[in-house]
Design a protein around this motif. Structure first.
Motif, PDB file in Angstrom:
ATOM      1  N   GLY B  65       0.824  -1.206   0.000  1.00 54.12           N
ATOM      2  CA  GLY B  65       0.000   0.000   0.000  1.00 54.12           C
ATOM      3  C   GLY B  65       0.859   1.258   0.000  1.00 54.12           C
ATOM      4  N   TYR B  67       3.881   1.460  -1.049  1.00 56.68           N
ATOM      5  CA  TYR B  67       4.533   1.532  -2.348  1.00 56.68           C
ATOM      6  C   TYR B  67       3.583   2.116  -3.396  1.00 56.68           C
ATOM      7  CZ  TYR B  67       6.695  -0.021  -6.712  1.00 56.68           C
ATOM      8  OH  TYR B  67       7.221  -0.053  -7.972  1.00 56.68           O
ATOM      9  N   LEU B  68       2.323   1.663  -3.358  1.00 55.71           N
ATOM     10  CA  LEU B  68       1.355   2.186  -4.326  1.00 55.71           C
ATOM     11  C   LEU B  68       1.138   3.681  -4.128  1.00 55.71           C
ATOM     12  CD1 LEU B  68      -1.442  -0.516  -4.703  1.00 55.71           C
ATOM     13  CD2 LEU B  68       0.283   0.199  -6.345  1.00 55.71           C
ATOM     14  N   VAL B  69       1.173   4.137  -2.872  1.00 53.61           N
ATOM     15  CA  VAL B  69       1.037   5.578  -2.624  1.00 53.61           C
ATOM     16  C   VAL B  69       2.178   6.318  -3.333  1.00 53.61           C
ATOM     17  CG1 VAL B  69       1.236   7.362  -0.867  1.00 53.61           C
ATOM     18  CG2 VAL B  69      -0.235   5.387  -0.467  1.00 53.61           C
ATOM     19  N   GLN B  72       1.585   6.362  -6.934  1.00 55.66           N
ATOM     20  CA  GLN B  72       0.578   7.372  -7.244  1.00 55.66           C
ATOM     21  C   GLN B  72       1.217   8.757  -7.361  1.00 55.66           C
ATOM     22  OE1 GLN B  72      -2.041   6.100  -8.447  1.00 55.66           O
ATOM     23  NE2 GLN B  72      -3.641   6.624  -7.017  1.00 55.66           N
ATOM     24  N   HIS B  95      -3.595   6.736 -12.439  1.00 56.38           N
ATOM     25  CA  HIS B  95      -3.662   7.336 -11.103  1.00 56.38           C
ATOM     26  C   HIS B  95      -5.079   7.205 -10.548  1.00 56.38           C
ATOM     27  CE1 HIS B  95      -2.454  10.275  -7.991  1.00 56.38           C
ATOM     28  NE2 HIS B  95      -3.677  10.744  -8.122  1.00 56.38           N
ATOM     29  N   LEU B  98      -5.945   3.487  -9.821  1.00 62.29           N
ATOM     30  CA  LEU B  98      -5.260   2.884  -8.680  1.00 62.29           C
ATOM     31  C   LEU B  98      -5.692   3.484  -7.344  1.00 62.29           C
ATOM     32  CD1 LEU B  98      -1.486   2.542  -9.677  1.00 62.29           C
ATOM     33  CD2 LEU B  98      -2.969   0.741  -8.824  1.00 62.29           C
ATOM     34  N   ASN B 101      -8.126   1.641  -4.880  1.00 64.26           N
ATOM     35  CA  ASN B 101      -7.567   0.370  -4.443  1.00 64.26           C
ATOM     36  C   ASN B 101      -6.371   0.564  -3.516  1.00 64.26           C
ATOM     37  OD1 ASN B 101      -9.438  -1.154  -5.719  1.00 64.26           O
ATOM     38  ND2 ASN B 101      -8.197  -1.625  -7.503  1.00 64.26           N
ATOM     39  N   THR B 102      -5.604   1.629  -3.732  1.00 67.94           N
ATOM     40  CA  THR B 102      -4.485   1.921  -2.840  1.00 67.94           C
ATOM     41  C   THR B 102      -4.996   2.155  -1.423  1.00 67.94           C
ATOM     42  OG1 THR B 102      -3.262   2.919  -4.650  1.00 67.94           O
ATOM     43  CG2 THR B 102      -2.563   3.490  -2.429  1.00 67.94           C
TER      44      THR B 102
END
Lengths: 176, 459
Positions: B65, B67-69, B72, B95, B98, B101-102
């Protein structure tokens, strides 16, 4: 504020929106599946649990709360120069902390702390996990500080405090 | 109908003819996630019992999570590599796709960790949650950060965007930076993969610093440098028709800006009410003689206020962005399809084509789809291009229910442009229309590399 135009409410637009939503739901399900799958895989590959605490392999010596430890000096020949340096193992007091008992054993060579071994740490479940990661760090800190003035490990503050107190009691006994 | 609307539609990963260079970006982003999985895997704590397993899942969810931030942030950092390989519109779509889901993954992280601890300690979930919050380092800050992330996600949903002004949404979105900062310390200070692991900790710091540097470079330094170099100023504001406004901007060394017809820039007007937001508007005229033009339909508070811009207002423009240019065409015969506000960039492409067409025989058809005659913008200019340069312009006006059929169906397009298979097709309009036209083109067996589209509806 006008509406944005007739084409925006077109069935095609709504269909595109539905596709996007479906794709996102699938993506999230995929993420959870990956996480779950990896955990399952790792659990399957983890060897069966052992009773020993940490990697020291020492049997846990039980000591009542606040009970005195003892010194067991053992002469040891160092390999260099033929000079002898006293190597002593001092057992610190056991301290009850929130989730268990903490007791350490200090090896002192000459006047240096050369090893600290946890004889008892909170074990089982979550507390055991914390001990697993906190103990090596506390040992490193003690060896580099050469004293019981060590920083608390985050997330393991009770264990850290007990560790420092038991270590201090052992150092007090050693007369170092 | 705007050149770039205030109420963006959902992201559309529209299949188009863009080269597959985005594969490299996808691979790089996946490799980062894989590195994080490896770091998590290498953590030595044993995985015995349900509690430990659930906790481990929670840790992995948190790591991914976080990492996804960062991904983004990076998607929006105007990274040159990303912009060239993927394109601004697609990056924005990623962006948006995602985002939810992030945040959901971060929520899963919290739930799994608390549930895992509660299983291990044989305590109630609520008391475990309270204990984690009150005794673990930096947990209050992290919780505040998650609340902000949740707010950012909720305000970006379709329902909320319809009710919120762009400016309000933007202000909430900016708090995501604060949320990232708030969440960082609990990762470093309480994260099992970082406490006592100096290498992991250094790598994690490095990752955050890299993203921070790229953000400062792409979102602050580059726009300032561009402003310094080009000194863009509003030259005049022209009301084209009721609710449709063109803004002419002049500046220095605009040839070095490298803007082409079909591209867009992010415009920030340094006037009260405009300073705090940058809006993507396509050029509605081929760039020429030190001037740029955008054309905007009044569809929200910001675009309506454009009519009141005074000449001389400084402008900061980021960009140009977009792959929707004549340079991407395979041949010289074109079909341009505009829907609603997509006419801006299509009009610019047509003008550029006419300019080049003085050397060649001009062979281009422009289809302009609108629900009503009053929604047709820039009609005089289109008629002029048709009259003077021989551009074939077809207005497809009316709701589908009134017309009885879709004027952009494969059959209708085949009838309108019988030689469509030998043409490069440029489509710009609302996502649904663009999608349908591209599908029709594939039905008509137009080679994919001849299809060009820009989803102009973006944040």
């Amino acid at each position: 504020m006008t509406s944005v135009g007739p084409i925006r409410t077109d069935p095609a637009q709504r269909a595109a929106l539905r596709r996007t939503r479906a794709r996102r739901v699938v993506a999230f399900a995929g993420m959870l599946t990956v996480v779950g799958g990896l955990v399952g895989l790792r659990a399957a590959l983890t060897p069966a649990p052992t009773q020993a605490l940490g990697s020291s392999g020492l049997a846990v010596e039980t000591g009542g709360s606040g009970s005195a430890g003892g010194t067991s000096p053992t002469p040891r020949h160092t390999s260099g120069g033929g000079s002898t340096t006293a190597r002593r193992v001092v057992v610190g007091k056991a301290y009850d902390v929130s989730y268990g008992t903490v007791q350490v054993k200090v090896t002192i060579t000459g006047s240096r702390i050369t090893d600290v071994t946890a004889m008892s740490l909170p074990h089982g479940g979550r507390s055991g996990d914390i001990s697993q990661y906190a103990a090596p760090q506390l040992r490193r800190e003690a060896l580099s500080a050469q004293s019981a003035h060590i920083d608390s490990v985050s997330g393991a503050s009770y264990t850290s405090a007990g560790y420092a107190m038991s270590l201090q009691s052992a150092l007090d006994q050693s007369g170092r | 109908m705007t050149m770039a609307p205030e109420r963006p539609a959902p992201p559309q990963l529209i299949p188009d003819a863009r080269p597959a260079s985005h594969v490299g970006v996808r691979v790089a982003l996946l490799a980062g996630a894989l590195a994080i999985v490896v770091m998590w895997w290498l953590d030595p704590s044993p995985l015995h019992g349900a509690g430990a397993a659930v906790t481990a899942a929670g840790r992995l969810a948190g790591l991914l999570g976080a990492y996804l931030v960062l991904v983004q942030l990076l998607l929006m950092a105007r990274l040159t590599w990303f912009e060239h390989a993927v394109g601004f519109d697609r990056l924005t779509a990623w962006h948006r796709g995602l985002g939810t889901n992030t945040v959901l993954l971060l929520v899963a992280h919290v739930l799994l960790i608390v549930e895992g601890y509660s299983l291990s300690d044989h305590r109630a979930v609520a008391s475990t949650g309270w204990r984690v919050l009150s005794t673990y380092p930096s947990m209050l800050k992290a919780s505040a950060g998650l609340l902000l992330f949740g707010l950012v996600a909720v305000t970006s949903g379709r329902a909320a965007r319809r009710r919120l002004s762009y400016e309000a949404w933007y202000a909430v979105h900016l708090t995501a930076y604060l949320a990232v900062a708030l969440a960082f310390s609990h990762q470093i200070n309480a994260g099992q993969d970082f406490v006592g692991h100096p290498i992991n900790r250094a790598l994690w710091w490095g990752l955050y610093l890299f993203v921070a540097v790229e953000l400062v470079r792409g979102r602050i330094l580059l726009p300032i440098r561009a402003w310094w170099r080009h000194r863009l100023l509003v030259e005049r504001v022209v009301v084209e028709s009721p609710g449709v406004v063109s803004v002419w901007v002049r500046g220095r060394r605009l040839d070095q800006l490298g803007a082409e017809a079909g591209q867009f820039l992010l415009w920030r007007f340094l006037a009260p009410g405009h300073v705090w937001s940058a809006h993507p508007y396509s050029l509605s005229a081929a760039p020429d003689h030190g001037r740029l033009r955008i054309t905007v339909k009044d569809a929200g508070d910001h675009s309506a206020a454009l009519a009141h811009l005074r000449p001389g207002t400084p402008v900061i423009a980021e960009g140009p962005f977009g792959h929707f240019t004549l340079g991407k065409s395979v041949g010289s015969r074109l079909l341009l399809v505009a829907g609603g506000s997509g006419i801006g960039p299509i009009r610019a492409l047509a003008e550029e084509l006419v300019r080049r067409g003085t050397r060649h025989h001009l062979d281009a058809v422009l289809l302009y789809r609108a629900g009503h005659v009053r929604d047709l913008a820039l009609r005089d200019e289109l008629d002029h291009l048709a009259r003077e340069a021989g551009l074939r312009v077809v207005y497809l006006v009316g709701h589908r229910s009134e017309l009885g059929s879709d004027p952009l169906s494969a059959a209708a397009l085949q009838g309108l442009v019988p030689d469509v298979r030998s043409r490069d097709v440029y489509v710009c309009g609302p996502a649904g229309m663009t999608h349908n036209v591209l599908r029709a083109m594939r039905e008509l067996r137009v080679p994919v590399r001849q299809l060009h589209s820009e989803d102009f509806e973006m944040a």
